[in-house]
Design a protein around this motif. Structure first.
Motif, PDB file in Angstrom:
ATOM      1  N   TYR A   1       8.363  -3.576   5.915  1.00 14.57           N
ATOM      2  CA  TYR A   1       7.636  -2.401   5.417  1.00 14.57           C
ATOM      3  C   TYR A   1       6.786  -2.728   4.193  1.00 14.57           C
ATOM      4  O   TYR A   1       5.626  -2.347   4.101  1.00 14.57           O
ATOM      5  N   GLU A   2       7.368  -3.452   3.252  1.00 10.36           N
ATOM      6  CA  GLU A   2       6.683  -3.728   1.992  1.00 10.36           C
ATOM      7  C   GLU A   2       5.621  -4.817   2.118  1.00 10.36           C
ATOM      8  O   GLU A   2       4.789  -4.966   1.221  1.00 10.36           O
TER       9      GLU A   2
ATOM     10  N   PHE B   1      -2.105  -5.279  -2.187  1.00 14.77           N
ATOM     11  CA  PHE B   1      -3.032  -5.381  -3.312  1.00 14.77           C
ATOM     12  C   PHE B   1      -2.499  -6.269  -4.429  1.00 14.77           C
ATOM     13  O   PHE B   1      -1.302  -6.581  -4.471  1.00 14.77           O
TER      14      PHE B   1
ATOM     15  N   VAL C   1      -1.520 -11.663   4.900  1.00 15.20           N
ATOM     16  CA  VAL C   1      -1.542 -12.116   6.295  1.00 15.20           C
ATOM     17  C   VAL C   1      -2.788 -12.968   6.509  1.00 15.20           C
ATOM     18  O   VAL C   1      -3.896 -12.514   6.262  1.00 15.20           O
TER      19      VAL C   1
ATOM     20  N   GLN D   1       3.669  -5.390   4.935  1.00 18.18           N
ATOM     21  CA  GLN D   1       2.621  -5.104   5.905  1.00 18.18           C
ATOM     22  C   GLN D   1       1.293  -4.924   5.180  1.00 18.18           C
ATOM     23  O   GLN D   1       1.243  -4.335   4.097  1.00 18.18           O
ATOM     24  N   MET D   2       0.236  -5.398   5.805  1.00 18.10           N
ATOM     25  CA  MET D   2      -1.074  -5.105   5.239  1.00 18.10           C
ATOM     26  C   MET D   2      -1.301  -3.593   5.323  1.00 18.10           C
ATOM     27  O   MET D   2      -0.805  -2.956   6.230  1.00 18.10           O
ATOM     28  N   THR D   3      -2.036  -3.039   4.402  1.00 21.19           N
ATOM     29  CA  THR D   3      -2.798  -3.577   3.310  1.00 21.19           C
ATOM     30  C   THR D   3      -1.905  -3.886   2.102  1.00 21.19           C
ATOM     31  O   THR D   3      -1.047  -3.078   1.771  1.00 21.19           O
TER      32      THR D   3
ATOM     33  N   HIS E   1       0.827  -1.216   0.000  1.00 23.79           N
ATOM     34  CA  HIS E   1       0.000   0.000   0.000  1.00 23.79           C
ATOM     35  C   HIS E   1       0.853   1.255   0.000  1.00 23.79           C
ATOM     36  O   HIS E   1       0.387   2.321  -0.342  1.00 23.79           O
ATOM     37  N   ASN E   2       2.119   1.105   0.403  1.00 19.20           N
ATOM     38  CA  ASN E   2       2.975   2.288   0.426  1.00 19.20           C
ATOM     39  C   ASN E   2       3.823   2.443  -0.847  1.00 19.20           C
ATOM     40  O   ASN E   2       4.669   3.311  -0.906  1.00 19.20           O
ATOM     41  N   HIS E   3       3.576   1.593  -1.821  1.00 18.36           N
ATOM     42  CA  HIS E   3       4.194   1.807  -3.146  1.00 18.36           C
ATOM     43  C   HIS E   3       3.204   2.599  -4.002  1.00 18.36           C
ATOM     44  O   HIS E   3       2.560   2.082  -4.900  1.00 18.36           O
TER      45      HIS E   3
ATOM     46  N   ASN F   1      -4.169 -10.922   0.124  1.00 20.87           N
ATOM     47  CA  ASN F   1      -4.220 -11.388   1.501  1.00 20.87           C
ATOM     48  C   ASN F   1      -2.903 -11.892   2.018  1.00 20.87           C
ATOM     49  O   ASN F   1      -2.749 -13.097   2.169  1.00 20.87           O
TER      50      ASN F   1
ATOM     51  N   VAL G   1      -7.655  -6.603  -2.720  1.00 17.07           N
ATOM     52  CA  VAL G   1      -6.730  -6.894  -1.630  1.00 17.07           C
ATOM     53  C   VAL G   1      -6.001  -8.204  -1.899  1.00 17.07           C
ATOM     54  O   VAL G   1      -6.603  -9.199  -2.305  1.00 17.07           O
TER      55      VAL G   1
END
Lengths: 513, 513
Positions: free
Chosen positions: A250-251, A257, A129, A253-255, A107-109, A127, A125
């Motif tokens: 970091y990469e 996609f 996790v 972690q939820m969320t 989500h942070n990309h 999944n 999403v």
């Protein structure tokens, strides 16, 4: 870097949020300069897409008949030829697929998500996790060959660790910078975190699941019994094989996609935008810097061809580039040879029935093993559907080398033999498979760039600058190795650098936010 | 509760997996017996659906003009009248909705997923866990009024706690049942778990995020600075308000789901199956057990009506049932009065722009606060879309009572005033709202049944048995309070009990698996 000295400071104070990452507006024009781009993967196509917007003329040379590079989803009819093996064709049902390359978008990309949005690629999403998946320690310790739910291991370990720490704080082991009241707060926290009882002892709780589920009326259910700490240790369930700190990355972690319908929907959407620039079936054989411009030699179905351009962006993976003749500087050639790529492979296994959902209540996520499978991925799409494709293994390095050396048929046999220890339903429900070993795949010859301290320090910087008229781009020229966002970041960095050179201005690469 | 003494044992040994939860096959026939069902929520409709399959004749009386009960999604045109307030009508855009009642399906609530599958309701992941959401401590301690990413707090606390424990194990604080080698393994684990350095000290790592993101070429990024442990404690970030052990709860562990298009798609699909049995606008006013059968009095648009049936299933929430005249036994009446329901409320806020995604990279998940908002939920659908609805607060008990006592307009004002501290974009982007306070809602008068030790022990069992010809069903008569699965389990339990009575056989309620 953002313009204006106060912006980062205000950001740090929480007074501002960064502008959307997609701001990529540059002044000036490409004035029809001709840029030849080597490779129609995400970096190559994104470069052309952005260069076209700025008024450049682009030609993309792609050795394969398809675009996308590693951004590749295996569906009915997908073909693959690995070195020393015949061509394999996927025989999955319509609508079934697996992502042989990237399968997750963090989500942070933001840049990857930006292109999904701009290109109209729907996302869903992924999944990553799932507390309901399994840990499976083959042949090790008291819990050997048992399938243990992730939630059991997580809850038990958290319980034992918090119990130990609470006990030791009780006995006065508190950092001197903390007060007695702080210590009491920490103990309250540990009780909540570990699910400890009033006496600060860990007993199994509902967090780890039920041995008999709760229901209506007189069915309160029964909570499962905790694993012994020593058993968890001796079966290796606190080793890195299992205890999944990957989820903390970091990469990862939820969320997270994925693109709906297969990750290569992103490549297809990009391809649509730059289709007129792409020559497929064009294998580059030589790259020559000229005093003014570049000359690229390639072969296609008709024979040897030559193309001249003002500048070149070379996105070829380094192990491939290493075998192409060129007149690069010694430093550049050395960097190309020195930077390592990993070995990695996946197999997709199609099953008649989604037994992992129907029988075992596993919806997406990852089962971890200590054997050569490494992990099994459950599909994050088509939940409650009829059929499905598992990624039967996704392994790296020595394990990937060992399995990659097998024939397609023997890889399938391996995946089924090891997988059925966890899912005996494999025997009855298996239909067919397709495997990809990236380091055995022509035009890739590796998974992604893996830097050590030395290569990052000494080799990497060399390739982040152009060799005369040739620029290098791709995930390997970023700090986002393996990620699609690396391809996009690198494309933008390179486009900004080229545009600055053409317009004799300062590069305007918008750093990720 | 599986048949056969060896099955659970084999299950425990991992030799067998349980059969799918949807097995609900019973012998015998309802022979056209007439069952009157009070309430067209999930429990009532699922009861009728299963009874119809067995050959019963059902009539469902529903006071409202709509079915579904608490399984209710607010869309354009949804209306609500709370006690002491005028009727409100939702003015959301087409395609926008929020779930006023249940919004999450745990992956281990197989029966809910079974009905989704059987009824053809597509599901999608509900993003319950998002490390990119915020913790916001209003007016408390050194981190007061800062929006702090969940990942920062998780990573820092994990780091400090594992460092403390590793230190204390180093100093010999190890359980006597463990060996020195076990202790070394635990320390290795703690280093991985906490992201400790070689000296077992916690330094900020990339897990907690970047103050300057990584990118291409010469952009390695900068890792954010760790919060001080004392600051985290003094701002309450290790208190239950924040440190989200809820994510560890059996029912709230990932994977979680929601019905595509709104949770009430499940209710709508059930309604389709039993539509001929439902009388809406029929408010029950009296329930009378007769020597043979039951007599139900209700009022509809035409006036008072009476219906007779062989048996009754009453799914009305207890605070509602408590106000309906009846001839129940003293024990039953007492149980109905004693069992408590919670107070709870939500507000949906529609915004012109998904600023939480575009500006802040928050896709789904929950921001936690220590103020009366309690939490903000970001939508788990329509990612990268234009508009969106946030759940601006979702609170309970005293907080829900306080906010529920406000007018609709004042609730909106409250949600905006507190929410803008976290998301200043509220000011510019807000469009309209709709709030539901369940304890102020006629025909509900509460969120869900909340048992204490005493009521579970003494009152609950009374209602799990029929009072003569009246059976009680709903989430309140299960160990799955608040969950849709409770309604389904209770419906099945009751159908099995009725069918056993009619056929003079043993009840065949298939306990959840």
């Amino acid at each position: 870097m953002l313009a204006g000295g106060t912006y980062p400071a205000m950001l740090a104070l929480g007074l501002l949020r960064p502008a959307p990452a997609h701001a990529f507006n540059m002044e000036g024009s490409g004035n029809g300069k001709h840029i030849v781009i080597l490779g129609a993967g995400l970096a190559g196509m994104a470069s052309a897409y952005e260069l076209n917007k700025l008024g450049y003329k682009c030609t993309i040379l792609e050795a394969r008949e398809r675009t996308g590079g590693r951004c590749w989803s295996i569906r009915k009819g997908s073909t693959q030829t690995e070195s020393g093996q015949p061509t394999a064709t996927a025989n999955f049902d319509q609508g079934q697929y697996f992502n042989a390359g990237p399968s997750r978008i963090p989500h942070n990309h933001e840049l990857t998500l930006h292109y999904c949005k701009e290109l109209g690629v729907p996302i869903q999403v992924y999944n990553n996790v799932n507390e309901g998946a399994f840990y499976f320690a083959e042949g090790k310790g008291p819990l050997s060959n048992k399938k243990i739910r992730v939630r059991e291991v997580h809850s038990d370990i958290r319980g034992y660790m918090t119990e130990m720490l609470a006990k030791s704080i009780d006995h006065g082991a508190l950092d001197s910078s903390l007060t007695k009241e702080d210590g009491e707060k920490i103990i309250e926290y540990l009780k909540a975190e570990g699910g400890l009882d009033v006496d600060k002892l860990y007993k199994a709780s509902a967090r780890r699941g039920y041995s008999e589920l709760y229901g209506a009326a007189d069915h309160p259910g029964k909570i499962g019994e905790a694993h012994k700490l020593a058993d968890l240790i001796h079966s290796g369930l606190m080793d890195p094989d299992f205890y999944n700190v990957a989820e903390y990355t970091y990469e990862l972690q939820m969320t997270m996609f994925q693109a709906v319908g297969g990750m290569d929907m992103i490549a297809h959407a990009l391809e649509q935008k730059v289709a007129q620039s792409i020559k497929t079936g064009a294998e580059v054989t030589d790259i020559t810097n000229l005093p003014e411009g570049v000359k690229i030699t390639y072969k296609d179905a008709k024979g040897q061809q030559v193309i001249n351009a003002d500048l070149c962006i070379c996105t070829l993976p380094l192990p491939v580039l290493s075998n192409i003749s060129n007149n690069f500087s010694g430093d550049v050639s050395r960097a190309i040879d020195y930077i390592e790529y990993n070995k990695t492979g996946k197999i997709g296994l199609q099953f008649k029935r989604r037994f992992w959902e129907e029988d075992e209540h596993i919806y997406g996520g990852i089962t971890h093993t200590n054997n050569d499978l490494t992990q099994i991925f459950y599909p994050s799409y088509d939940y409650l559907g009829k059929k499905g494709i598992l990624i039967g293994y996704y392994n790296f390095n020595e394990k990937a080398e060992k399995i990659g050396a097998l024939t397609y048929a023997d890889r399938e046999k391996f995946a089924l033999e090891k997988g059925r220890l966890i899912h005996p339903q494999y025997d009855k429900e298996f239909e067919n498979s397709f495997s990809v070993s990236w380091h055995k795949t022509k035009y890739n010859m590796g998974g992604w760039a893996v830097y050590g301290t030395e290569t990052r320090k000494n080799q990497y910087p060399v390739l982040t600058k152009p060799d005369k008229n040739v620029y290098f781009a791709g995930e390997h020229l970023t700090y986002l190795n393996a990620w699609m966002a690396g391809a996009f970041e690198s494309a933008r960095y390179t486009v900004a650098a080229i545009h600055a050179r053409v317009n004799e201005q300062r590069s305007n690469y918008p750093a990720p936010k």
